[in-house]
Design a protein around this motif. Structure first.
Motif, PDB file in Angstrom:
ATOM      1  N   MET A   1     -55.723  37.720 -41.944  1.00 28.19           N
ATOM      2  CA  MET A   1     -54.269  37.768 -42.018  1.00 28.19           C
ATOM      3  C   MET A   1     -53.864  37.675 -43.478  1.00 28.19           C
ATOM      4  SD  MET A   1     -51.491  35.206 -40.278  1.00 28.19           S
ATOM      5  CE  MET A   1     -51.258  36.132 -38.784  1.00 28.19           C
ATOM      6  N   SER A   2     -53.004  38.577 -43.902  1.00 29.78           N
ATOM      7  CA  SER A   2     -52.583  38.594 -45.298  1.00 29.78           C
ATOM      8  C   SER A   2     -51.487  37.558 -45.549  1.00 29.78           C
ATOM      9  CB  SER A   2     -52.085  39.981 -45.678  1.00 29.78           C
ATOM     10  OG  SER A   2     -50.998  40.338 -44.873  1.00 29.78           O
ATOM     11  N   GLN A   3     -51.407  37.142 -46.803  1.00 33.07           N
ATOM     12  CA  GLN A   3     -50.361  36.202 -47.197  1.00 33.07           C
ATOM     13  C   GLN A   3     -49.177  36.978 -47.744  1.00 33.07           C
ATOM     14  OE1 GLN A   3     -51.504  32.833 -49.583  1.00 33.07           O
ATOM     15  NE2 GLN A   3     -53.609  32.961 -48.889  1.00 33.07           N
ATOM     16  N   HIS A   4     -47.999  36.455 -47.519  1.00 30.75           N
ATOM     17  CA  HIS A   4     -46.778  37.094 -47.976  1.00 30.75           C
ATOM     18  C   HIS A   4     -46.109  36.182 -48.993  1.00 30.75           C
ATOM     19  CE1 HIS A   4     -47.497  39.830 -44.698  1.00 30.75           C
ATOM     20  NE2 HIS A   4     -47.611  38.791 -43.909  1.00 30.75           N
ATOM     21  N   SER A   5     -45.773  36.743 -50.145  1.00 34.85           N
ATOM     22  CA  SER A   5     -45.193  35.949 -51.232  1.00 34.85           C
ATOM     23  C   SER A   5     -43.695  35.742 -51.038  1.00 34.85           C
ATOM     24  CB  SER A   5     -45.416  36.643 -52.573  1.00 34.85           C
ATOM     25  OG  SER A   5     -46.791  36.714 -52.840  1.00 34.85           O
ATOM     26  N   VAL A   6     -43.271  34.514 -51.305  1.00 33.79           N
ATOM     27  CA  VAL A   6     -41.855  34.154 -51.243  1.00 33.79           C
ATOM     28  C   VAL A   6     -41.510  33.410 -52.522  1.00 33.79           C
ATOM     29  CG1 VAL A   6     -40.097  32.822 -50.020  1.00 33.79           C
ATOM     30  CG2 VAL A   6     -41.920  33.933 -48.719  1.00 33.79           C
ATOM     31  N   SER A   7     -40.509  33.894 -53.240  1.00 35.21           N
ATOM     32  CA  SER A   7     -40.053  33.207 -54.452  1.00 35.21           C
ATOM     33  C   SER A   7     -38.939  32.235 -54.088  1.00 35.21           C
ATOM     34  CB  SER A   7     -39.518  34.211 -55.469  1.00 35.21           C
ATOM     35  OG  SER A   7     -40.561  35.033 -55.905  1.00 35.21           O
ATOM     36  N   ALA A   8     -38.976  31.058 -54.687  1.00 38.87           N
ATOM     37  CA  ALA A   8     -37.972  30.034 -54.393  1.00 38.87           C
ATOM     38  C   ALA A   8     -37.680  29.225 -55.651  1.00 38.87           C
ATOM     39  CB  ALA A   8     -38.472  29.121 -53.280  1.00 38.87           C
ATOM     40  N   SER A   9     -36.573  28.509 -55.592  1.00 42.46           N
ATOM     41  CA  SER A   9     -36.189  27.609 -56.681  1.00 42.46           C
ATOM     42  C   SER A   9     -36.074  26.200 -56.137  1.00 42.46           C
ATOM     43  CB  SER A   9     -34.834  28.024 -57.266  1.00 42.46           C
ATOM     44  OG  SER A   9     -34.918  29.317 -57.793  1.00 42.46           O
ATOM     45  N   LYS A  10     -36.538  25.251 -56.947  1.00 40.43           N
ATOM     46  CA  LYS A  10     -36.445  23.851 -56.545  1.00 40.43           C
ATOM     47  C   LYS A  10     -34.980  23.425 -56.603  1.00 40.43           C
ATOM     48  CE  LYS A  10     -39.114  19.670 -57.170  1.00 40.43           C
ATOM     49  NZ  LYS A  10     -40.210  19.038 -57.902  1.00 40.43           N
ATOM     50  N   ARG A  11     -34.574  22.578 -55.682  1.00 38.56           N
ATOM     51  CA  ARG A  11     -33.223  22.010 -55.736  1.00 38.56           C
ATOM     52  C   ARG A  11     -33.360  20.489 -55.691  1.00 38.56           C
ATOM     53  NH1 ARG A  11     -31.236  21.174 -50.199  1.00 38.56           N
ATOM     54  NH2 ARG A  11     -32.860  21.885 -48.782  1.00 38.56           N
ATOM     55  N   ASP A  12     -32.475  19.816 -56.388  1.00 39.24           N
ATOM     56  CA  ASP A  12     -32.580  18.364 -56.520  1.00 39.24           C
ATOM     57  C   ASP A  12     -31.768  17.597 -55.489  1.00 39.24           C
ATOM     58  OD1 ASP A  12     -34.278  18.547 -58.740  1.00 39.24           O
ATOM     59  OD2 ASP A  12     -32.552  18.938 -60.033  1.00 39.24           O
ATOM     60  N   SER A  13     -30.747  18.240 -54.938  1.00 39.01           N
ATOM     61  CA  SER A  13     -29.879  17.499 -54.022  1.00 39.01           C
ATOM     62  C   SER A  13     -29.792  18.189 -52.667  1.00 39.01           C
ATOM     63  CB  SER A  13     -28.484  17.352 -54.629  1.00 39.01           C
ATOM     64  OG  SER A  13     -28.002  18.613 -55.051  1.00 39.01           O
ATOM     65  N   ALA A  14     -29.422  17.389 -51.681  1.00 38.34           N
ATOM     66  CA  ALA A  14     -29.285  17.879 -50.311  1.00 38.34           C
ATOM     67  C   ALA A  14     -27.881  17.545 -49.824  1.00 38.34           C
ATOM     68  CB  ALA A  14     -30.342  17.221 -49.426  1.00 38.34           C
ATOM     69  N   GLY A  15     -27.600  17.930 -48.599  1.00 42.17           N
ATOM     70  CA  GLY A  15     -26.298  17.620 -48.012  1.00 42.17           C
ATOM     71  C   GLY A  15     -25.554  18.886 -47.631  1.00 42.17           C
ATOM     72  N   LYS A  16     -24.516  18.709 -46.822  1.00 42.00           N
ATOM     73  CA  LYS A  16     -23.755  19.849 -46.308  1.00 42.00           C
ATOM     74  C   LYS A  16     -23.056  20.628 -47.414  1.00 42.00           C
ATOM     75  CE  LYS A  16     -22.907  18.102 -41.661  1.00 42.00           C
ATOM     76  NZ  LYS A  16     -21.917  17.709 -40.679  1.00 42.00           N
ATOM     77  N   GLY A  17     -22.487  19.933 -48.378  1.00 40.85           N
ATOM     78  CA  GLY A  17     -21.777  20.600 -49.469  1.00 40.85           C
ATOM     79  C   GLY A  17     -22.704  21.471 -50.293  1.00 40.85           C
ATOM     80  N   VAL A  18     -23.878  20.950 -50.619  1.00 43.55           N
ATOM     81  CA  VAL A  18     -24.870  21.701 -51.396  1.00 43.55           C
ATOM     82  C   VAL A  18     -25.325  22.922 -50.600  1.00 43.55           C
ATOM     83  CG1 VAL A  18     -27.188  21.607 -52.388  1.00 43.55           C
ATOM     84  CG2 VAL A  18     -25.652  19.658 -52.642  1.00 43.55           C
ATOM     85  N   ALA A  19     -25.625  22.702 -49.307  1.00 44.80           N
ATOM     86  CA  ALA A  19     -26.078  23.797 -48.446  1.00 44.80           C
ATOM     87  C   ALA A  19     -25.018  24.890 -48.346  1.00 44.80           C
ATOM     88  CB  ALA A  19     -26.431  23.260 -47.064  1.00 44.80           C
ATOM     89  N   ARG A  20     -23.759  24.499 -48.228  1.00 43.60           N
ATOM     90  CA  ARG A  20     -22.653  25.462 -48.127  1.00 43.60           C
ATOM     91  C   ARG A  20     -22.566  26.323 -49.392  1.00 43.60           C
ATOM     92  NH1 ARG A  20     -18.571  21.944 -47.224  1.00 43.60           N
ATOM     93  NH2 ARG A  20     -19.403  21.461 -45.188  1.00 43.60           N
ATOM     94  N   LYS A  21     -22.713  25.691 -50.557  1.00 40.53           N
ATOM     95  CA  LYS A  21     -22.654  26.423 -51.821  1.00 40.53           C
ATOM     96  C   LYS A  21     -23.830  27.410 -51.938  1.00 40.53           C
ATOM     97  CE  LYS A  21     -20.149  22.891 -54.398  1.00 40.53           C
ATOM     98  NZ  LYS A  21     -20.265  21.783 -55.343  1.00 40.53           N
ATOM     99  N   LEU A  22     -25.008  26.979 -51.515  1.00 43.49           N
ATOM    100  CA  LEU A  22     -26.177  27.864 -51.559  1.00 43.49           C
ATOM    101  C   LEU A  22     -25.965  29.079 -50.656  1.00 43.49           C
ATOM    102  CD1 LEU A  22     -29.081  25.244 -51.449  1.00 43.49           C
ATOM    103  CD2 LEU A  22     -28.514  26.754 -53.361  1.00 43.49           C
ATOM    104  N   ARG A  23     -25.488  28.823 -49.427  1.00 42.07           N
ATOM    105  CA  ARG A  23     -25.271  29.924 -48.482  1.00 42.07           C
ATOM    106  C   ARG A  23     -24.225  30.910 -49.001  1.00 42.07           C
ATOM    107  NH1 ARG A  23     -24.933  25.500 -44.536  1.00 42.07           N
ATOM    108  NH2 ARG A  23     -27.090  25.009 -44.038  1.00 42.07           N
ATOM    109  N   ALA A  24     -23.213  30.412 -49.716  1.00 46.59           N
ATOM    110  CA  ALA A  24     -22.178  31.280 -50.285  1.00 46.59           C
ATOM    111  C   ALA A  24     -22.781  32.230 -51.329  1.00 46.59           C
ATOM    112  CB  ALA A  24     -21.064  30.442 -50.903  1.00 46.59           C
TER     113      ALA A  24
END
Length: 194
Positions: A1-24
């Motif tokens: 099975m091959s591996q699939h690459s995913v690029s991501a960025s680290k985030r320091d904070s959590a919570g609904k407000g942070v998640a909402r801003k990311l989704r926007a």
């Protein structure tokens, strides 16, 4: 099975407000966790990750690149928006490619045309099986041949051969498929009110 690459960025904070801003911004928040490490919060492009899930399935081996640090992992869980169907959160778990993992694999039937030619209709009871397998050998699906079955016959897990190196964690008495005769199908539909 091959591996699939995913690029991501680290985030320091959590919570609904942070998640909402990311989704926007078109991003989806996620958490990477492993048995011997602290959880890592990250975000990645929602559309790209959703496309990867659609094309390669939930049991894909991922190489998650968080700001240059690479992790081998799999999808553990995900959440979608009820209305827009966009991903709202993903949980990834680290995997060791030399170890066995427990996953759910879809079941597919082969030989349905032969069953129909005998006047039967296949009714699949079990759509996926929980199995233990090496992370590198996870099958996309487990296919069972039903071409030898006749109307009125059924098959349980105990009567089928699992793919090599795949261990089922379901009870052997688990019903897989039943071949309905047209009269039995009509009676079943009438009983269910359809």
């Amino acid at each position: 099975m091959s591996q699939h690459s995913v690029s991501a960025s680290k985030r320091d904070s959590a919570g609904k407000g942070v998640a909402r801003k990311l989704r926007a911004k078109g991003l989806v928040p996620g958490v990477l966790y492993g048995r011997d490490s602290s959880p890592v919060l990250f975000s990645t492009e929602e559309k790209a990750f959703a496309a990867l899930m659609k094309e390669h399935g939930l049991n894909s081996i991922l190489e998650l690149d968080i700001d240059g640090e690479k992790h081998t992992c799999m999808i553990a869980e995900y959440q979608k928006d009820v209305f827009q169907r966009n991903l709202t959160h993903i949980d990834l778990k680290k995997v060791d490619l030399n170890s066995k993992v427990v996953v759910r694999v879809p079941v597919a039937l082969e030989g349905e045309a032969s069953v129909r030619s005998k006047g039967g209709i296949a009714q699949l009871y079990t759509r996926e099986l929980k199995v233990r397998v090496l992370a590198t050998e996870i099958p996309k699906r487990i296919t069972f041949d039903i071409s030898d079955l006749n109307p009125g016959e059924s098959r349980k897990l105990a009567s089928v051969t699992m793919p090599e190196n795949v261990e089922s964690l379901e009870p052997m008495s688990t019903p897989l498929v039943n071949i309905l005769a047209p009269r039995a199908l009509a009676a079943a539909r009438a009983a269910s009110g359809k």
